[in-house]
Design an enzyme around this catalytic site. Structure first.
Site, PDB file in Angstrom:
ATOM      1  N   LYS A 231       0.841  -1.206   0.000  1.00  0.00           N
ATOM      2  CA  LYS A 231       0.000   0.000   0.000  1.00  0.00           C
ATOM      3  C   LYS A 231       0.878   1.259   0.000  1.00  0.00           C
ATOM      4  CE  LYS A 231      -3.828  -2.455   2.112  1.00  0.00           C
ATOM      5  NZ  LYS A 231      -4.538  -2.845   3.346  1.00  0.00           N
TER       6      LYS A 231
ATOM      7  N   GLN B 176      -4.907  -1.612   9.635  1.00  0.00           N
ATOM      8  CA  GLN B 176      -4.700  -2.911   8.981  1.00  0.00           C
ATOM      9  C   GLN B 176      -5.215  -4.047   9.875  1.00  0.00           C
ATOM     10  OE1 GLN B 176      -3.387  -3.483   5.763  1.00  0.00           O
ATOM     11  NE2 GLN B 176      -4.131  -5.540   6.204  1.00  0.00           N
TER      12      GLN B 176
ATOM     13  N   ASP C 139     -11.348   2.717   4.108  1.00  0.00           N
ATOM     14  CA  ASP C 139     -11.700   1.295   4.045  1.00  0.00           C
ATOM     15  C   ASP C 139     -13.212   1.122   3.850  1.00  0.00           C
ATOM     16  OD1 ASP C 139      -9.622  -0.522   4.065  1.00  0.00           O
ATOM     17  OD2 ASP C 139      -9.333  -0.416   6.233  1.00  0.00           O
TER      18      ASP C 139
END
Ligand code: NAD
Length: 287
Positions: A52, A96, A119
């Protein structure tokens, strides 16, 4: 059989985003900024976070990784996420998953400012997605819709079956497929571990999406000839990475199929970048 190349599709999205970011930087005086929180040293999570960061750098997005020890307390993690939510120089926040067992992920995600929730997991964004308001969409299901769109595959009027009902993939996937939008409008069945006659349900699908987490679970006999098969699964096996679909068997009956690797994985990262640019644009343009 058409191979739905998520890697190439993601690359073209990322190239367009890089051009957009270059011009947005000139307008707003700074790049979009993504903050990534990584707790502990789970090897897969470390790889995801590195990928990422690399993808952000290639797109002109600033990223800052906050790496904290696996022994962090819930209180300290919540304090970190709250400070990122309140920091005006940050446009996107990602925590995460998975977190170590003593930590409550849902409680942490609820502290992410919904405007920075790249997200798409915050209850506010989940609610907006349900009722069709503009919002930041969960990256993996959004990536599935994008790859279908890229290949001109409309779900309108078709029967879609999703296997898996997780909050991050299966459930939002079913909602996006059923949305009243030109390429969506599918009639959706959401299957899970308690579904009787799963194979029979799958055989009714024009579009079959597998998000189960079991290597090569979907076999040829579960797929209607001519179906479009989307494999979300990422499973690490002794023989390497594989999906939830038995690709070698199913490619002979499907009209189109995503590979693993090179399918939905790269699309998920492209959607994260896209959400970060979207969050930044909305924040910069708010009055
Ligand atoms: P999860 O474990 O949270 O959910 C799995 C779902 O599958 C559950 O809802 C369960 O009911 C269903 N299921 C399990 N066994 C089943 C069975 N025998 N029959 C029918 N349904 C069954 O997993 P998740 O987070 O949704 O992830 C699913 C897969 O997708 C995993 O392989 C994960 O690694 C992968 N994934 C990939 C990406 C990507 O970027 N491509 C992103 C997220 C997850």
């Amino acid at each position: 059989m058409q191979l739905l190349d998520g890697k190439a599709t993601a690359l073209s999205i990322r190239q367009k985003l890089a051009v957009e970011v270059e011009s947005l930087k000139k307008v707003h005086g700074r790049a979009p900024h993504l903050a990534v929180v990584l707790v502990g040293d789970d090897p897969a999570s470390q790889v995801y976070v590195r990928n990422k960061e690399k993808a952000c750098a290639e797109t002109g997005i600033t990223s800052t990784a906050h790496r904290v020890g696996a022994d962090i307390t819930q209180e300290a993690l919540e304090k970190l996420v709250t400070s990122l939510s309140e920091d005006d120089s940050i446009d996107g926040i990602l925590v995460q998953a998975p977190l170590p067992k003593h930590l409550d992920l849902l409680a942490v995600q609820a502290l992410v400012d919904p405007a920075k929730d790249v997200d798409g997991f915050h209850p506010v964004n989940v609610g907006k997605m349900c009722i069709g308001l503009p919002s930041l969409l969960p990256c993996t299901p959004a990536g599935v819709m994008e790859v279908l769109k890229h290949y001109g595959i409309s779900c309108s009027g078709k029967k879609a079956v999703v296997i898996g009902r997780s909050n991050i993939v299966g459930k939002p996937m079913a909602l996006l497929l059923a949305r009243a939008e030109p390429m969506a409008n599918a009639t959706v069945t959401l299957c899970h571990s308690r579904t009787p006659d799963l194979a029979g349900e799958c055989r009714t699908a024009d579009i079959l999406v597998a998000a189960i987490g079991r290597p090569r679970f979907v076999t040829k006999d579960m797929v209607k000839p001519g179906a479009v098969v989307i494999d979300v699964g990422i499973n690490r096996t002794d023989s390497g990475l594989c999906g939830d679909v038995d690709f070698e068997q199913v490619k002979d009956v499907a009209s189109a199929i995503t590979p693993v690797p090179g399918g939905i994985g790269p699309m998920t990262i492209a959607m994260l970048l896209s959400n970060t640019v979207q969050a930044y644009t909305w924040r910069m343009n708010r009055t």
